[in-house]
Design a protein around this motif. Sequence first.
Motif, PDB file in Angstrom:
ATOM      1  N   ARG A 178       3.617  -3.673  -1.062  1.00  0.00           N
ATOM      2  CA  ARG A 178       3.380  -4.990  -1.641  1.00  0.00           C
ATOM      3  C   ARG A 178       4.647  -5.836  -1.555  1.00  0.00           C
ATOM      4  NH1 ARG A 178       0.732  -1.318  -4.904  1.00  0.00           N
ATOM      5  NH2 ARG A 178      -1.514  -1.687  -5.206  1.00  0.00           N
ATOM      6  N   TYR A 205      -1.588  -5.196   6.133  1.00  0.00           N
ATOM      7  CA  TYR A 205      -1.777  -5.767   4.801  1.00  0.00           C
ATOM      8  C   TYR A 205      -1.582  -4.673   3.763  1.00  0.00           C
ATOM      9  CZ  TYR A 205      -6.400  -4.238   6.444  1.00  0.00           C
ATOM     10  OH  TYR A 205      -7.431  -3.541   7.019  1.00  0.00           O
ATOM     11  N   ASP A 206      -1.343  -5.080   2.522  1.00  0.00           N
ATOM     12  CA  ASP A 206      -0.952  -4.120   1.497  1.00  0.00           C
ATOM     13  C   ASP A 206      -2.157  -3.450   0.840  1.00  0.00           C
ATOM     14  OD1 ASP A 206      -1.981  -5.918  -0.388  1.00  0.00           O
ATOM     15  OD2 ASP A 206      -0.012  -6.666  -0.994  1.00  0.00           O
ATOM     16  N   ASP A 208      -3.520  -3.808  -2.067  1.00  0.00           N
ATOM     17  CA  ASP A 208      -4.468  -4.682  -2.762  1.00  0.00           C
ATOM     18  C   ASP A 208      -5.486  -5.267  -1.788  1.00  0.00           C
ATOM     19  OD1 ASP A 208      -3.148  -4.211  -5.150  1.00  0.00           O
ATOM     20  OD2 ASP A 208      -1.859  -5.982  -4.942  1.00  0.00           O
ATOM     21  N   GLU A 209      -5.017  -5.720  -0.628  1.00  0.00           N
ATOM     22  CA  GLU A 209      -5.933  -6.268   0.376  1.00  0.00           C
ATOM     23  C   GLU A 209      -6.807  -5.163   0.964  1.00  0.00           C
ATOM     24  OE1 GLU A 209      -7.708  -9.115   3.009  1.00  0.00           O
ATOM     25  OE2 GLU A 209      -6.803  -9.137   1.011  1.00  0.00           O
ATOM     26  N   TYR A 210      -6.238  -4.009   1.144  1.00  0.00           N
ATOM     27  CA  TYR A 210      -6.996  -2.850   1.651  1.00  0.00           C
ATOM     28  C   TYR A 210      -8.169  -2.564   0.706  1.00  0.00           C
ATOM     29  CZ  TYR A 210      -6.886   1.431   4.604  1.00  0.00           C
ATOM     30  OH  TYR A 210      -7.141   2.409   5.525  1.00  0.00           O
ATOM     31  N   SER A 211      -7.875  -2.514  -0.587  1.00  0.00           N
ATOM     32  CA  SER A 211      -8.914  -2.246  -1.581  1.00  0.00           C
ATOM     33  C   SER A 211      -9.968  -3.342  -1.580  1.00  0.00           C
ATOM     34  CB  SER A 211      -8.284  -2.136  -2.972  1.00  0.00           C
ATOM     35  OG  SER A 211      -7.376  -1.061  -3.032  1.00  0.00           O
ATOM     36  N   ARG A 212      -9.524  -4.593  -1.444  1.00  0.00           N
ATOM     37  CA  ARG A 212     -10.472  -5.709  -1.430  1.00  0.00           C
ATOM     38  C   ARG A 212     -11.433  -5.583  -0.255  1.00  0.00           C
ATOM     39  NH1 ARG A 212     -11.890  -9.987   0.989  1.00  0.00           N
ATOM     40  NH2 ARG A 212     -10.301  -9.744   2.613  1.00  0.00           N
ATOM     41  N   GLN A 223      -9.708   3.891  -4.042  1.00  0.00           N
ATOM     42  CA  GLN A 223      -8.339   4.201  -4.423  1.00  0.00           C
ATOM     43  C   GLN A 223      -7.447   4.144  -3.190  1.00  0.00           C
ATOM     44  OE1 GLN A 223      -7.577   7.537  -7.049  1.00  0.00           O
ATOM     45  NE2 GLN A 223      -9.730   7.628  -7.643  1.00  0.00           N
TER      46      GLN A 223
END
Length: 282
Positions: A178, A205-206, A208-212, A223
Motif C-alpha cells: 500500500r 495494484y495493492d 485493497d484493490e485486489y480485494s475489491r 483475504q
Amino acid sequence: MTENSTPANSPREAVIAHYTARHTARGDLYGEQPFANYGYWVEPDQSIEGAAEALTRLVATTAKMGPASRVLDVGCGYGAGPVVFARSHKPRTVVGIDVTDVRITSGQDYVAQCGFGDTITLQLGDATAMDFPDASFDTVVSVECAFHFDTRATFLAEAFRVMTPGGRLALTDLIPKRGVDPKRYMQGNRAFLSGQCLDMPVNAYDADEYSRILREIGFEDVQVESILEQTRIPFIAALRQYAQRSEGERRAAFERMCDRLQSYVDAGEDYVLVSARKPEAA
C-alpha cells in the motif's frame, strides 16, 4: 537466450520465452522436485526444496483441498505442485494448465514417474481463456503466476466461472505494498537468463484493490495477506548461500539475481497469500 535477447511482442509470448529459456538453467536448485517458487520458510534448517513444498501445501490447505476436490492448478509448471497435492491432500483429480510447452511435456513425464498418471492431467492452457465448462472444479489454485496474466482480473473472472458454487480459490502473488508506486521496481528490466521484460503494470495494484476486484467478480470471504517475511526474504538469503556454493558464471548469475530480487523488496514489492470463496448461490 541471453540477458540481451530481444523482448517478445506480448506478455504471453514473453512469459513463454522466459520459462523456456529457464528450462535448462535450473540445475539442482530444487533438488529432486521440479519446483519454481520462493518457498514458505517457517521451519529451522529448511532447504529450498523443502520450503517450496511447504508453500505448495500452504496453498492446498488454504483452499481446503481434500479427497473430494476436483482441483485446477493454473500455471502448474513442471507438475511439482500437483504431485504434492496428490500426496498430501489426495484430491479426486488435479488438472494443471500452463502456457509453456516444455514445462507441460516435462511435467507429464514427472507425473508419470511419480505414479499419479490416473489422478493428474497436465495440459497447455491459458489462464485468461480457459477451455473448461462452467462449474468444472471445486478448487482453483495458482502459485506465483497471476502477476504474469494478461490480465489478473480476467483470470480471476475465469476462475470464478469454472468453479462450482461454494468452491474455493487460493493463490500466492506479487503486488506492491500500500502506498508504493510500482514504477519504483517496474523499470523495464530484462529477466536474467531470458532477456525478457516481464513487467505487468496493469496488475500492479495493492491488497485493497485486489480485494475489491475479487468482490466485484462475486467472490466472498476474501483475504489478501502479506507473507513476505516467510517467503521472498528468506528465499533470497538461501539463494545467496546456494550461489556461494556454485562457481564461475553460474555463481555470478545467481548473485545478480539475488541483488535484483532484494531491490524489488526494498522498493516495496510484496508477496501475498490470497483466498476467496464462490458463494453457494452463485
